[in-house]
Scaffold this active site. Structure first.
Site, short mmCIF file in Angstrom:
data_model
loop_
_atom_site.label_atom_id
_atom_site.label_comp_id
_atom_site.label_asym_id
_atom_site.label_seq_id
_atom_site.Cartn_x
_atom_site.Cartn_y
_atom_site.Cartn_z
N GLY A 24 0.66 -1.25 0.02
CA GLY A 24 -0.09 -0.09 0.06
C GLY A 24 0.88 1.34 0.12
O GLY A 24 0.39 2.34 0.27
N GLY A 25 2.06 1.25 -0.39
CA GLY A 25 2.90 2.46 -0.78
C GLY A 25 3.97 2.81 0.17
O GLY A 25 5.05 3.35 -0.19
N ASN A 67 -3.66 -9.84 -0.65
CA ASN A 67 -4.34 -9.44 0.64
C ASN A 67 -5.19 -10.65 1.14
O ASN A 67 -6.15 -11.08 0.55
CB ASN A 67 -5.01 -8.14 0.22
CG ASN A 67 -4.35 -7.12 -0.32
OD1 ASN A 67 -3.12 -6.96 0.14
ND2 ASN A 67 -4.84 -6.39 -1.37
N ARG A 86 -7.63 -11.10 3.13
CA ARG A 86 -8.62 -10.68 4.06
C ARG A 86 -9.83 -10.15 2.95
O ARG A 86 -9.75 -10.25 1.84
CB ARG A 86 -8.29 -9.04 4.63
CG ARG A 86 -7.77 -8.18 3.64
CD ARG A 86 -7.67 -6.80 4.25
NE ARG A 86 -7.79 -5.87 3.14
CZ ARG A 86 -6.26 -5.40 2.73
NH1 ARG A 86 -5.23 -5.89 3.22
NH2 ARG A 86 -6.31 -4.50 1.71
C1 MV4 Z 1 4.45 -0.54 -8.84
C2 MV4 Z 1 4.05 0.49 -9.66
C3 MV4 Z 1 5.00 0.50 -10.97
N1 MV4 Z 1 5.85 -0.76 -11.04
N2 MV4 Z 1 5.16 -1.53 -9.11
C4 MV4 Z 1 1.66 1.29 -5.22
C5 MV4 Z 1 1.03 0.66 -4.04
C6 MV4 Z 1 1.58 -0.57 -4.08
N3 MV4 Z 1 0.61 -1.59 -3.84
C7 MV4 Z 1 2.11 -0.82 -5.42
N4 MV4 Z 1 2.14 0.39 -6.16
C8 MV4 Z 1 2.92 0.51 -7.36
N5 MV4 Z 1 3.64 -0.59 -7.60
C9 MV4 Z 1 5.65 -1.65 -10.13
N6 MV4 Z 1 6.69 -2.63 -10.35
C10 MV4 Z 1 3.32 1.53 -9.37
C11 MV4 Z 1 2.76 1.39 -8.26
C12 MV4 Z 1 1.71 2.62 -7.96
C13 MV4 Z 1 0.32 2.35 -7.87
C14 MV4 Z 1 -0.27 1.10 -7.82
C15 MV4 Z 1 -1.70 0.83 -7.87
C16 MV4 Z 1 -2.30 1.95 -7.70
C17 MV4 Z 1 -1.99 3.27 -7.67
C18 MV4 Z 1 -0.50 3.59 -7.71
C19 MV4 Z 1 0.04 4.77 -7.74
C20 MV4 Z 1 1.32 4.93 -7.70
C21 MV4 Z 1 2.08 4.01 -7.87
#
Ligand code: MV4
Length: 449
Positions: free
Chosen positions: A164-165, A290, A292
């Site tokens: 989640g970031g 996840n 859940r």
């Molecule tokens: C990434 C990505 C780009 N490439 N992984 C953000 C939260 C986490 N659950 C995974 N995330 C991301 N992983 C790779 N290899 C970009 C994100 C991402 C993102 C993912 C889903 C929804 C919103 C997002 C916003 C910014 C970055």
């Protein structure tokens, strides 16, 4: 079946679980903090018990207090909802030790999926496509940089204990690798007491697509299709829909079958969500799992006609899944808008306080409307918890019908006294790109500037 279960949560999800329990003829015990004394969900439960002061750490996260409440009220099981203790392997273990069924995955499965680098290896071994990256956690900067150069920049460093970031850093070039690595590891150590990192190729302008899965104790595993969750702002989902506008029946079946085998291989049980990231070439890669029930589960319920919470309780009570894969079909289209008490014109700042008016739409022509909410007029939103006040879920024959009905429903939804995200949802629903189903995880940020 259980005689009585305790619901270790609050708000709309507590009500949602009470409803499922009642459908099964199961009694429910609600818990509440001192800040939730007046919460409407308490009236719907058969019994209620105060477990502590407003702060989550002293109430909804107090494991001994919750287990004690369950024992004192003669409960056989605990449903954790989402958030709070839902993915806490220790809590699942404590339940087992207290001879209390945890309505969720086994502690071992929670632990295995909670370590994201391990989950990645497990799913890769089970035959799911994973994003090119590191094997397991990185040992040090040097090893990471070597692998990054093989994969090619940009890459992303992620906390293995995260999700989640938090503890994530995008690295665009070799020169910044070491600094970003240190930042991410430090943030991960601070947030999760675990500095471990793993690495993936950075997917530009990807889409977040997740599969709903369920498995019982008899080796039956099913998937219930996918949800598109790309409409997010700072890792907070705003809108979810099912099916995804970019999914094909072929890819759904292919990934779904792989997921079913993976679940059986790892001995997964109960409900889970498998997150994928889709690149611009249309490839889906496993990202994390996840363990859940998720906030957005209602869109899956609307298109499949299944009750996921009823099924969760049945599985925990050692009953067989009430349907097999063949019987799962997806019909029509469902969209959920998360209505938060936040001011979208002030950087989504929480807007707690007295809800003076609260009138959700009841019926929309040619659509099905579902409101999952614990709020009613006169309810005071506490400052201590998240700002979700309602989930507005609309089903239509196709995506456009659902979207148009959602616009009607949002226009008729009256909330007074607090600021809400309703205006933003209207903006999203009326957006040309959203209407075309052409949006990715950067959409909301571009829309709102
Ligand atoms: C990434 C990505 C780009 N490439 N992984 C953000 C939260 C986490 N659950 C995974 N995330 C991301 N992983 C790779 N290899 C970009 C994100 C991402 C993102 C993912 C889903 C929804 C919103 C997002 C916003 C910014 C970055």
């Amino acid at each position: 079946m259980f005689k009585r279960i305790l619901i270790a949560n609050r708000g709309e999800i507590a009500l949602r679980v009470i409803r499922a329990a009642r459908q099964l003829g199961v009694e429910s015990v609600a818990v509440y903090s001192e800040a939730d004394r007046e919460s409407p969900h308490l009236e719907q439960a058969d019994q209620r018990v105060c477990i502590g002061p407003p702060k989550s750490a002293e109430s909804y996260l107090d494991m001994p207090a919750i287990i004690q409440a369950a024992e004192q009220h003669d409960c056989c099981a605990i449903h954790p909802g989402y958030g709070f203790l839902a993915e806490n392997a220790l809590f699942a273990e404590l339940c087992e030790q207290a001879k209390m069924s945890f309505i969720g995955p086994p502690a071992a499965a929670i632990r295995a999926m909670g370590d994201k680098a391990t989950a990645r290896e497990t799913m890769r071994a089970a035959g799911l496509p994973v994003i090119p990256g590191s094997r397991g956690t990185l040992r040090n900067i040097e090893q990471g940089l070597t692998r990054a150069k093989e994969i090619g920049f940009p890459v992303i460093l992620k906390a293995t204990a995260g999700g989640g970031g938090k503890g994530m850093r995008r690295v665009n070039a070799e020169e910044e690798f070491a600094a970003k690595y240190r930042d991410a590891a430090l943030e991960a150590e601070k947030a999760f007491s675990n500095p471990g990192l793993y690495m993936e190729k950075y997917i530009v302008d990807g889409r977040h697509i997740e599969f709903q899965v369920m498995a019982d104790a008899f080796g039956n595993a099913v998937h219930l299709g996918e949800r598109e969750c790309s409409a997010q702002r700072r890792h907070q989902k705003l809108v979810e829909e099912s099916p995804s506008p970019v999914m094909t029946p072929e890819l759904r079946d292919e990934l779904g079958e792989k997921l079913r085998r993976a679940l059986q291989l790892v001995g997964y049980r109960n409900a889970g969500t498998v997150e994928f990231f889709r690149d611009q070439d249309g490839h889906l890669y496993f990202m994390e799992m996840n363990a859940r029930l998720q906030v957005e589960h209602p869109v899956t319920e609307q298109v499949t006609g299944r009750d996921l919470v009823v099924e969760q309780i049945r599985i925990a009570a050692n009953e067989e899944l009430s349907f097999d894969q063949q019987e799962i079909t997806m019909r029509g289209h469902s969209i959920e808008c998360r209505i938060n008490a936040e001011d979208p014109y002030e950087d989504f700042r929480p807007s707690p306080g007295l809800v003076e008016t609260f009138q959700p739409p009841s019926e929309i022509e040619g659509a099905r409307v579902r409101i999952d909410s614990h709020v009613r007029p006169g309810y005071r939103i506490p400052v201590y918890y998240d700002s979700l006040i309602a989930k507005l879920i609309v089903w239509g024959q196709d995506r456009d019908a659902a979207r148009e009905a959602m616009i009607d429903a949002l226009e008729r939804f009256e909330v007074g006294g607090v600021k809400t995200t309703i205006p933003v949802h209207l903006q999203i629903m009326r957006n040309e790109q959203f209407a075309a189903g052409d949006y990715d995880t950067g959409f909301i940020e571009r829309l709102l500037g």
